[in-house]
Design an enzyme around this catalytic site. Structure first.
Site, mmCIF file in Angstrom:
data_model
loop_
_atom_site.group_PDB
_atom_site.id
_atom_site.type_symbol
_atom_site.label_atom_id
_atom_site.label_comp_id
_atom_site.label_asym_id
_atom_site.label_seq_id
_atom_site.Cartn_x
_atom_site.Cartn_y
_atom_site.Cartn_z
ATOM 1 N N LYS A 22 0.844 -1.207 0.000
ATOM 2 C CA LYS A 22 0.000 0.000 0.000
ATOM 3 C C LYS A 22 0.880 1.258 0.000
ATOM 4 O O LYS A 22 0.666 2.175 -0.796
ATOM 5 C CB LYS A 22 -0.886 0.018 1.238
ATOM 6 N N ASN A 23 1.887 1.284 0.884
ATOM 7 C CA ASN A 23 2.653 2.523 1.062
ATOM 8 C C ASN A 23 3.730 2.733 0.006
ATOM 9 O O ASN A 23 4.461 3.708 0.055
ATOM 10 C CB ASN A 23 3.245 2.576 2.473
ATOM 11 N N ARG A 93 -5.031 10.642 3.959
ATOM 12 C CA ARG A 93 -3.986 11.642 4.131
ATOM 13 C C ARG A 93 -2.922 11.562 3.040
ATOM 14 O O ARG A 93 -2.273 12.542 2.710
ATOM 15 C CB ARG A 93 -3.316 11.492 5.504
ATOM 16 N N CYS A 117 -5.163 12.642 12.264
ATOM 17 C CA CYS A 117 -5.960 11.412 12.160
ATOM 18 C C CYS A 117 -5.928 10.770 13.540
ATOM 19 O O CYS A 117 -5.356 11.305 14.492
ATOM 20 C CB CYS A 117 -5.397 10.490 11.087
ATOM 21 N N ARG A 122 -0.086 14.611 12.649
ATOM 22 C CA ARG A 122 0.370 14.348 11.280
ATOM 23 C C ARG A 122 0.627 15.638 10.481
ATOM 24 O O ARG A 122 0.045 15.872 9.447
ATOM 25 C CB ARG A 122 -0.633 13.464 10.529
ATOM 26 N N ASP A 306 4.373 0.774 12.080
ATOM 27 C CA ASP A 306 3.172 0.122 11.544
ATOM 28 C C ASP A 306 3.040 -1.328 12.008
ATOM 29 O O ASP A 306 2.035 -1.980 11.705
ATOM 30 C CB ASP A 306 3.167 0.167 10.014
ATOM 31 N N ARG A 398 -8.778 -0.467 4.286
ATOM 32 C CA ARG A 398 -7.916 0.549 3.683
ATOM 33 C C ARG A 398 -6.536 -0.027 3.420
ATOM 34 O O ARG A 398 -5.822 0.428 2.529
ATOM 35 C CB ARG A 398 -7.782 1.757 4.628
HETATM 36 C C1 EPZ Z 1 3.993 7.136 6.368
HETATM 37 O O1 EPZ Z 1 3.186 8.152 6.909
HETATM 38 C C2 EPZ Z 1 3.095 5.925 6.227
HETATM 39 N N1 EPZ Z 1 2.012 6.220 5.295
HETATM 40 C C3 EPZ Z 1 2.535 5.539 7.594
HETATM 41 O O2 EPZ Z 1 1.770 4.348 7.420
HETATM 42 C C4 EPZ Z 1 3.710 5.231 8.525
HETATM 43 O O3 EPZ Z 1 3.209 4.936 9.812
HETATM 44 C C5 EPZ Z 1 4.656 6.443 8.593
HETATM 45 O O4 EPZ Z 1 5.075 6.818 7.262
HETATM 46 C C6 EPZ Z 1 5.904 6.158 9.413
HETATM 47 O O5 EPZ Z 1 6.581 5.072 8.867
HETATM 48 C C7 EPZ Z 1 2.273 6.205 3.962
HETATM 49 O O6 EPZ Z 1 3.393 5.960 3.531
HETATM 50 C C8 EPZ Z 1 1.117 6.493 3.049
HETATM 51 P P1 EPZ Z 1 5.882 10.486 8.489
HETATM 52 P P2 EPZ Z 1 3.735 9.676 6.949
HETATM 53 O O7 EPZ Z 1 5.789 11.745 7.739
HETATM 54 O O8 EPZ Z 1 4.673 9.906 5.834
HETATM 55 C C9 EPZ Z 1 6.419 13.916 11.668
HETATM 56 C C10 EPZ Z 1 -0.090 2.935 7.705
HETATM 57 O O9 EPZ Z 1 -0.596 2.412 8.720
HETATM 58 N N2 EPZ Z 1 6.262 14.865 10.550
HETATM 59 O O10 EPZ Z 1 7.006 9.553 8.204
HETATM 60 O O11 EPZ Z 1 2.562 10.581 7.086
HETATM 61 C C11 EPZ Z 1 5.142 13.148 11.976
HETATM 62 O O12 EPZ Z 1 4.313 13.899 12.859
HETATM 63 C C12 EPZ Z 1 0.360 4.388 7.748
HETATM 64 O O13 EPZ Z 1 0.108 2.339 6.616
HETATM 65 C C13 EPZ Z 1 6.377 16.226 10.801
HETATM 66 O O14 EPZ Z 1 6.596 16.654 11.937
HETATM 67 O O15 EPZ Z 1 4.537 9.689 8.302
HETATM 68 C C14 EPZ Z 1 5.664 11.877 12.624
HETATM 69 O O16 EPZ Z 1 5.928 12.139 13.982
HETATM 70 C C15 EPZ Z 1 0.060 5.032 9.092
HETATM 71 N N3 EPZ Z 1 6.248 17.105 9.772
HETATM 72 C C16 EPZ Z 1 7.001 11.643 11.920
HETATM 73 O O17 EPZ Z 1 7.335 12.890 11.278
HETATM 74 C C17 EPZ Z 1 6.023 16.668 8.477
HETATM 75 O O18 EPZ Z 1 5.937 17.521 7.553
HETATM 76 C C18 EPZ Z 1 6.952 10.554 10.864
HETATM 77 O O19 EPZ Z 1 5.839 10.828 10.051
HETATM 78 C C19 EPZ Z 1 5.915 15.287 8.244
HETATM 79 C C20 EPZ Z 1 6.046 14.392 9.293
#
Ligand code: EPZ
Length: 419
Positions: A22-23, A93, A117, A122, A306, A398
């Site tokens: 998915k990701n 998202r 979410c 996020r 995850d 999803r």
């Molecule tokens: C991706 O989400 C995945 N989703 C998530 O999978 C996964 O849990 C996550 O990466 C971490 O591995 C997809 O790839 C579609 P991040 P993402 O940006 O990119 C902070 C699932 O269950 N952050 O890596 O949204 C954020 O708050 C989903 O399949 C900022 O501060 O996660 C978090 O603490 C859930 N500012 C950390 O970084 C930003 O601009 C990591 O978030 C972006 C992120």
């Protein structure tokens, strides 16, 4: 409306095949926007999030067809509506992933700010700061990101946090920017690597694949191409935990063990016997109760967030105490309350779940709160004594392709019931 009903107590056995990730497929479909001509994306899983991403591109004017169930054909040459409306973004998202592609190819984009979410706020501040560093003019109005730019300019940008979709958005944007972009502190998840491979196959010039520093030399155009999506390591990990929790013995084909090393290490510590080939993983638990294992989530190659909820369920029936620490998201323990209702002995303090393993869980009516939490409840239902019902199962659809069919193939007594 539907619910899942599980009769617990069956050790899983047999073999299944992993679906596409998915990701990986979500950023890859979004990235197809930057290609001229047609891309054919193969091994696409049948998931609600993929359907949402497909519909998002179609409403932009992309020609997109799903053929023989797992291939998506995409031609993004005539986008006339470079936008992602709130109605779509609020359900998924990952829609934010169209921002970089639209901006770098069309010079404008209107994308709804993804709200928080269930698992956390996020934010997308790093996405926006990176695009501004490339010369984009960005303002946020009435809940929408309004972005405009002449041709984006290459730059050096350090991401304050390791962000998967942040890395992906900026990487895609840089492929058509003028000059060289140096992205530092990049995410190195296998899904980011798969996206990078797709972009390179379209003609992008990217060095440092798989490392935290990506050097991109912008080109004038990219050509659509064929790409086969990698297997879903989180789906694979989820089924392996289910087999370990039920004391069973399974083989997962079309799985890449190298993408799951940190999870396999923890499963071995939990007492599972694991053997692998280049494209399969076998797990035997020999009916044993799992050992407790401490978990610390962090960006790849560390233990993936995850897989945190699934390991809480494994630890809930383990022979002793364990501590699960969630370092990425501020609210990713909502499965704990439901596990406690099933008889688990777990206390949450700040970002840690302190788990005292119990001999067994008891079936109960439960409610899913987010994608991976719902997977942890399915595993709990598989090991619990009696019947477990899981409501709000739209979360599970999803991210897991026909989860009950695959679990039935492995001997589970699980069914989907319309209510
Ligand atoms: C991706 O989400 C995945 N989703 C998530 O999978 C996964 O849990 C996550 O990466 C971490 O591995 C997809 O790839 C579609 P991040 P993402 O940006 O990119 C902070 C699932 O269950 N952050 O890596 O949204 C954020 O708050 C989903 O399949 C900022 O501060 O996660 C978090 O603490 C859930 N500012 C950390 O970084 C930003 O601009 C990591 O978030 C972006 C992120």
């Amino acid at each position: 409306m539907e619910k899942i009903v599980i009769q617990g107590g069956q050790p899983l056995s047999g073999s299944i095949s992993a679906s596409g990730a998915k990701n990986a497929v979500l950023p890859i479909i979004a990235a197809s926007i930057v290609g001229s001509g047609t891309s054919v994306i193969k091994n696409v899983p049948h998931l609600d999030d993929v359907t949402t991403m497909n519909e998002l591109l179609i409403q932009m004017g992309v020609k997109l067809t799903v053929n023989d169930t797992t291939n998506v054909e995409i031609c993004a040459d005539n986008i006339d509506n470079p936008s992602a409306p709130y109605e779509t973004v609020k359900t998924m998202r990952a829609s934010i992933l169209v921002l970089g592609p639209l901006l770098t190819k069309y010079g404008k984009a209107e994308v709804s700010l993804p709200g928080g979410c269930a698992i956390g706020a996020r934010p997308v501040d790093i996405h926006l700061k990176g695009l501004e560093a490339m010369g984009a003019k960005i303002r946020v109005e009435n809940g929408y990101i309004i972005a405009k730019s002449e041709r984006l300019q290459g730059c050096q940008f350090y991401m304050d946090k390791v962000t998967v979709t942040g890395t992906e958005n900026l990487l895609i944007a840089a492929t058509l920017a003028e000059g060289e972009t140096l992205l530092e502190n990049c995410a190195t998840e296998p899904e980011v690597i798969d996206l990078t491979r797709y972009l390179i196959n379209m003609g992008a010039k990217i060095e440092g694949i798989g490392t935290s520093v990506l050097r991109i030399t912008g080109v004038e155009s990219l050509q659509g191409c064929e790409h086969t999506v990698i297997p879903d390591r989180i789906e694979v990990g989820t089924f392996l935990v289910a087999a370990a929790a039920t004391g069973g013995e399974i083989t997962i084909k079309k799985a890449n063990p190298y993408d799951l090393e940190s999870v396999l290490i923890k499963l071995r510590q939990a007492g599972a016997e694991i053997s692998t080939t280049d494209d399969s993983i076998s797990l035997k638990m020999h009916g044993k109760r799992p050992n407790p294992v401490n978990i610390n989530t962090a960006p790849h190659p560390a233990f993936p967030t995850d897989m945190q909820a699934q390991f809480c369920t494994l630890n809930a029936i383990a022979s002793g105490y364990s501590i699960v620490t969630e370092n990425l998201f501020e609210n990713r323990f909502m499965h704990i309350n439901e596990l406690v209702r099933m008889g688990a002995d777990i206390t949450v303090a700040n970002k840690q779940a302190i788990i005292n393993g119990v001999k067994h869980l008891n079936g109960a009516p439960t409610t899913a709160t987010d994608l991976r939490a719902s997977a942890s409840l399915v595993i709990a239902g598989l090991v619990a004594k009696g019947i477990t019902e899981i409501f709000d199962i739209h979360y599970i659809d999803r991210g897991y392709e026909v989860i009950e069919e695959k679990l039935n193939q492995l001997g589970a007594k699980i069914k989907r019931v319309t209510i």
